[in-house]
Enzyme design. Structure first.
Site, PDB file in Angstrom:
ATOM      1  N   LYS A   1       0.667  -1.193   0.394  1.00  0.00           N
ATOM      2  CA  LYS A   1      -0.239   0.037   0.001  1.00  0.00           C
ATOM      3  C   LYS A   1       1.007   1.585  -0.104  1.00  0.00           C
ATOM      4  O   LYS A   1       1.770   1.772   1.119  1.00  0.00           O
ATOM      5  CB  LYS A   1      -0.929  -0.001   0.910  1.00  0.00           C
ATOM      6  CG  LYS A   1      -1.756   1.512   0.969  1.00  0.00           C
ATOM      7  CD  LYS A   1      -2.473   1.297   2.393  1.00  0.00           C
ATOM      8  CE  LYS A   1      -1.503   2.538   3.167  1.00  0.00           C
ATOM      9  NZ  LYS A   1      -1.726   4.508   2.821  1.00  0.00           N
TER      10      LYS A   1
ATOM     11  N   GLU B   1      11.009   0.241   9.942  1.00  0.00           N
ATOM     12  CA  GLU B   1      11.394   1.607   9.009  1.00  0.00           C
ATOM     13  C   GLU B   1      11.337   3.112   9.812  1.00  0.00           C
ATOM     14  O   GLU B   1       9.949   3.710   8.678  1.00  0.00           O
ATOM     15  CB  GLU B   1      11.818   1.697   7.990  1.00  0.00           C
ATOM     16  CG  GLU B   1      12.294   0.542   7.063  1.00  0.00           C
ATOM     17  CD  GLU B   1      13.952   0.640   7.638  1.00  0.00           C
ATOM     18  OE1 GLU B   1      14.810   1.069   8.098  1.00  0.00           O
ATOM     19  OE2 GLU B   1      14.949  -1.329   6.993  1.00  0.00           O
TER      20      GLU B   1
ATOM     21  N   CYS C   1      14.540  10.291   5.368  1.00  0.00           N
ATOM     22  CA  CYS C   1      14.521  10.025   6.901  1.00  0.00           C
ATOM     23  C   CYS C   1      16.260   9.956   7.538  1.00  0.00           C
ATOM     24  O   CYS C   1      16.661  10.396   8.565  1.00  0.00           O
ATOM     25  CB  CYS C   1      14.070   8.931   6.822  1.00  0.00           C
ATOM     26  SG  CYS C   1      14.474   7.603   5.503  1.00  0.00           S
TER      27      CYS C   1
ATOM     28  N   GLU D   1      11.274  15.350  14.194  1.00  0.00           N
ATOM     29  CA  GLU D   1      11.924  15.550  12.882  1.00  0.00           C
ATOM     30  C   GLU D   1      10.438  16.218  12.306  1.00  0.00           C
ATOM     31  O   GLU D   1       9.260  16.248  12.420  1.00  0.00           O
ATOM     32  CB  GLU D   1      11.035  13.919  12.809  1.00  0.00           C
ATOM     33  CG  GLU D   1      10.780  13.718  10.545  1.00  0.00           C
ATOM     34  CD  GLU D   1      11.055  11.968  10.552  1.00  0.00           C
ATOM     35  OE1 GLU D   1      10.267  11.628  11.521  1.00  0.00           O
ATOM     36  OE2 GLU D   1      11.907  11.377   9.796  1.00  0.00           O
TER      37      GLU D   1
HETATM   38  P1  NAD Z   1       3.223   8.231   7.900  1.00  0.00           P
HETATM   39  O1  NAD Z   1       3.942   7.200   8.712  1.00  0.00           O
HETATM   40  O2  NAD Z   1       1.688   9.296   7.791  1.00  0.00           O
HETATM   41  O3  NAD Z   1       2.427   7.424   6.609  1.00  0.00           O
HETATM   42  C1  NAD Z   1       3.428   6.141   6.050  1.00  0.00           C
HETATM   43  C2  NAD Z   1       2.131   5.294   5.092  1.00  0.00           C
HETATM   44  O4  NAD Z   1       1.536   4.416   6.830  1.00  0.00           O
HETATM   45  C3  NAD Z   1       1.409   5.931   4.423  1.00  0.00           C
HETATM   46  O5  NAD Z   1       1.411   4.906   3.350  1.00  0.00           O
HETATM   47  C4  NAD Z   1       0.220   5.907   4.933  1.00  0.00           C
HETATM   48  O6  NAD Z   1      -0.876   5.963   3.778  1.00  0.00           O
HETATM   49  C5  NAD Z   1      -0.044   4.521   6.381  1.00  0.00           C
HETATM   50  N1  NAD Z   1      -0.901   5.016   7.058  1.00  0.00           N
HETATM   51  C6  NAD Z   1      -1.022   5.492   8.033  1.00  0.00           C
HETATM   52  N2  NAD Z   1      -1.961   5.778   9.548  1.00  0.00           N
HETATM   53  C7  NAD Z   1      -1.714   4.228   9.379  1.00  0.00           C
HETATM   54  C8  NAD Z   1      -2.740   3.519   9.744  1.00  0.00           C
HETATM   55  N3  NAD Z   1      -3.335   3.312  10.992  1.00  0.00           N
HETATM   56  N4  NAD Z   1      -2.120   1.672   9.961  1.00  0.00           N
HETATM   57  C9  NAD Z   1      -1.560   1.218   8.470  1.00  0.00           C
HETATM   58  N5  NAD Z   1      -0.645   2.160   8.087  1.00  0.00           N
HETATM   59  C10 NAD Z   1      -1.069   3.865   8.016  1.00  0.00           C
HETATM   60  O7  NAD Z   1       4.420   8.644   7.216  1.00  0.00           O
HETATM   61  P2  NAD Z   1       4.345   9.453   6.053  1.00  0.00           P
HETATM   62  O8  NAD Z   1       3.917  11.303   6.573  1.00  0.00           O
HETATM   63  O9  NAD Z   1       4.224   9.158   4.521  1.00  0.00           O
HETATM   64  O10 NAD Z   1       6.140   9.558   5.882  1.00  0.00           O
HETATM   65  C11 NAD Z   1       7.225  10.533   6.717  1.00  0.00           C
HETATM   66  C12 NAD Z   1       7.502   9.248   7.274  1.00  0.00           C
HETATM   67  O11 NAD Z   1       8.891   8.374   7.026  1.00  0.00           O
HETATM   68  C13 NAD Z   1       8.823   9.961   8.384  1.00  0.00           C
HETATM   69  O12 NAD Z   1       8.625   9.830   9.238  1.00  0.00           O
HETATM   70  C14 NAD Z   1      10.094   9.819   7.579  1.00  0.00           C
HETATM   71  O13 NAD Z   1      11.039   9.943   8.500  1.00  0.00           O
HETATM   72  C15 NAD Z   1       9.624   8.323   7.497  1.00  0.00           C
HETATM   73  N6  NAD Z   1      10.184   7.184   6.575  1.00  0.00           N
HETATM   74  C16 NAD Z   1      11.275   6.580   7.157  1.00  0.00           C
HETATM   75  C17 NAD Z   1      12.221   6.070   6.247  1.00  0.00           C
HETATM   76  C18 NAD Z   1      13.454   5.302   6.448  1.00  0.00           C
HETATM   77  O14 NAD Z   1      13.350   3.907   5.802  1.00  0.00           O
HETATM   78  N7  NAD Z   1      13.381   4.406   8.123  1.00  0.00           N
HETATM   79  C19 NAD Z   1      12.047   6.062   4.777  1.00  0.00           C
HETATM   80  C20 NAD Z   1      11.492   7.061   4.332  1.00  0.00           C
HETATM   81  C21 NAD Z   1      10.466   7.627   5.650  1.00  0.00           C
END
Ligand code: NAD
Length: 503
Positions: free
Chosen positions: A170, A245, A279, A384
């Site tokens: 997803k 991650e 990230c 962050e």
């Molecule tokens: P987010 O956590 O809001 O969303 C990530 C994904 O999770 C999206 O697909 C979203 O639709 C889904 N999601 C949201 N709520 C959910 C739930 N209750 N159940 C299941 N899925 C759910 O993050 P974002 O704003 O899309 O991305 C930014 C974040 O991602 C930052 O914190 C960044 O550091 C992190 N990130 C980490 C890495 C890594 O490798 N560690 C890489 C890229 C991004």
């Protein structure tokens, strides 16, 4: 807008979602989100594909991934175009980083598929031969963020399917376009239908339906720490395997013997990559006091020369953020820091006109921002931001520099800058992070693992270490004596010769 069992199909959920170009506000696509029934269909398709795919030879899986890499190479320009339009990142970044990085990952995992390791078989007790089988887990449910939609989808899909699993991914609801394109390329390359499936929609609805689906054996999540820990809680009652991650707040520690120009250029590149929505982006620069003023002036100069503008122009350095909402969030951090006495050295503004005269007023643009005079405990240092914002703080000695760098809840990446090899190696040992760079920040290699410690999560993406997440180690123990009677049975029942042979 979904990809289930080798076919694109519209979702059947009640909500209509929109994919926008955040640099212009243009609508790229409107789509109905997936329903619980769609998630079910995708998981069932992945489960049905699992027996054949998991038993395909490593060579067959490898061939298919090589063909997919070749197809992606042919489709590079259209992938870069779609990635830039749905994220607002500059086309130069999509063309030179996102797309080639994705293809390189396909090629790496095409090779790695033939190199899954296990221990050699051996006699660990004299009467038995033990062997180790590394087996795929089943259907993987993966959830990806919006910052690098193509690369994050590849990082999730590749180690999973190279090891013989099947997957339902997803993507973030606002950036689904290139994930569907990736699944289509996998099918076109001969990866059987059902091996790679994509469902699209919001996290609380589609994401939660996916991770809690009983047919999903493992959840692999990349995103924020808040959502990652929620998912961990959701699947805890059934002890489902999770790989997380999560967020980051990467520090740079610049010692007084560092190459100052290198550190300045590295800080700007590390802070501004992908608009800071990375990230591992450099977010906190700790500078040993003798270099502090020159570092701040140098970074301010380079940041001021960054060209913000039309994301489709190869001359543009910095594009827009992912959304107006994200810009508001970033600006909120900056304004609150300012109210607490921080000094905004550069930026903190929303540019309206690009370097080439482009009207930016409809986009989510935010200027490169450099901030000093902040407290280590303040939210701008601890949380962050996910925007083009770098805070700079001074330190006096090595111990203090490392201590401040480690003083957040995150531990994804860090860098140390010095010309002294021993100092650099000591820093690499002390810094609490999944990746430590010496005299660089951001560089990646498909052969090397990416993943965090502390609240940045656990488990590895990329590299053969990712196979540890997506495989399970099975011990097979084979009796090599052929004897019916075993010495150890007498520990369990009395063997006085009265026991009868089985009829
Ligand atoms: P987010 O956590 O809001 O969303 C990530 C994904 O999770 C999206 O697909 C979203 O639709 C889904 N999601 C949201 N709520 C959910 C739930 N209750 N159940 C299941 N899925 C759910 O993050 P974002 O704003 O899309 O991305 C930014 C974040 O991602 C930052 O914190 C960044 O550091 C992190 N990130 C980490 C890495 C890594 O490798 N560690 C890489 C890229 C991004």
């Amino acid at each position: 807008m979904q990809f289930i069992n080798g076919k694109t199909a519209a979702g059947t959920g009640p909500e209509q979602l929109t994919v926008l170009n955040p640099a212009t506000g243009d609508v790229l696509e409107t789509y109905p989100e997936a329903s619980a029934g769609d998630v079910d269909a995708a998981v069932n398709a992945a489960a049905a594909a699992f027996p054949e795919w998991s038993r395909a030879t490593p060579a067959d899986r490898s061939d298919a991934l090589h063909r997919a890499a070749a197809l992606l190479r042919e489709r590079s320009a259209e992938l870069a175009d779609a990635e830039t339009r749905q994220t607002g990142k500059p086309i130069r970044l999509s063309t030179e980083f996102d797309v080639p990085g994705t293809i390189d990952n396909f090629e790496f995992f095409a090779g790695a598929a033939r190199n899954l390791e296990g221990k050699a078989a051996g006699e660990y007790v004299p009467t038995h031969t033990s062997q180790i089988r590394r087996e795929p887990i089943g259907v993987i449910g993966s959830i990806a963020p919006w910052n690098y939609p193509l690369q994050m989808a590849a990082w999730k899909i590749l180690p999973a399917i190279a090891a013989g699993n099947t997957i339902v991914v997803k993507p973030a609801e606002i950036t689904p376009l290139t994930t569907v394109a990736l699944a289509q390329a996998c099918l076109d390359a001969g990866i059987p239908e059902g091996v790679v499936n994509v469902v699209t929609g919001a996290g609380p609805s589609v994401g939660e339906a996916l991770v809690t689906h009983p047919g999903v054996s493992m959840v692999s999540f990349t995103g924020s720490t808040a959502v990652g820990t929620r998912i961990m809680g959701l699947v805890a009652p059934v002890a489902k395997r999770v790989h997380l991650e999560l967020g980051g707040k990467a520090p740079m520690v610049v010692f007084d013997d560092a190459d100052l120009e290198g550190a300045i250029r590295g800080a700007v590149a590390g802070a501004l990559i992908n608009g800071g929505q990375d990230c591992t982006a450099a977010t906190r620069a700790y500078i040993q006091r003798p270099l502090f003023d020159d570092f701040v002036h140098g970074v301010a100069d380079v940041m001021s020369s960054v060209r913000i503008g039309d994301t489709m122009s190869m001359g543009t350095d910095l594009g827009s953020l992912i959304s107006l909402r994200q810009r508001e969030r970033v600006d909120g951090f900056v304004r609150r820091a300012e109210a607490e006495g921080a000094k905004i050295e550069v930026g903190g503004t929303q540019p309206a006109v690009g370097w080439d005269g482009t009207d930016l007023s409809r986009g989510a643009y935010y200027a490169p921002t450099l901030i000093t005079n902040v407290d280590q405990r303040s939210e701008i240092v601890q949380h962050e931001i996910f925007g083009p914002v770098l805070v700079v703080l001074p330190f006096d000695d090595d111990t203090e520099g490392i201590r401040l760098a480690n003083d957040t809840s995150y531990g994804l990446a860090a860098s140390a800058w010095t010309r002294d090899l021993q100092r650099g190696l000591r820093a690499s040992r002390e810094l609490q992070a999944g990746t430590v760079w010496i005299n660089d920040h951001i560089s990646l290699a498909s052969e090397m693992p990416h993943g965090g410690v502390k609240q940045s999560g656990f488990g590895k993406d990329m590299s053969t270490y990712a196979f540890d997440e997506y495989t399970t180690v099975k011990h097979v123990m084979v009796d090599i004596t052929g004897a019916s009677r075993r010495d150890w049975h007498r520990t369990i029942f009395t063997d006085d010769g009265a026991a009868k042979a089985p009829r």
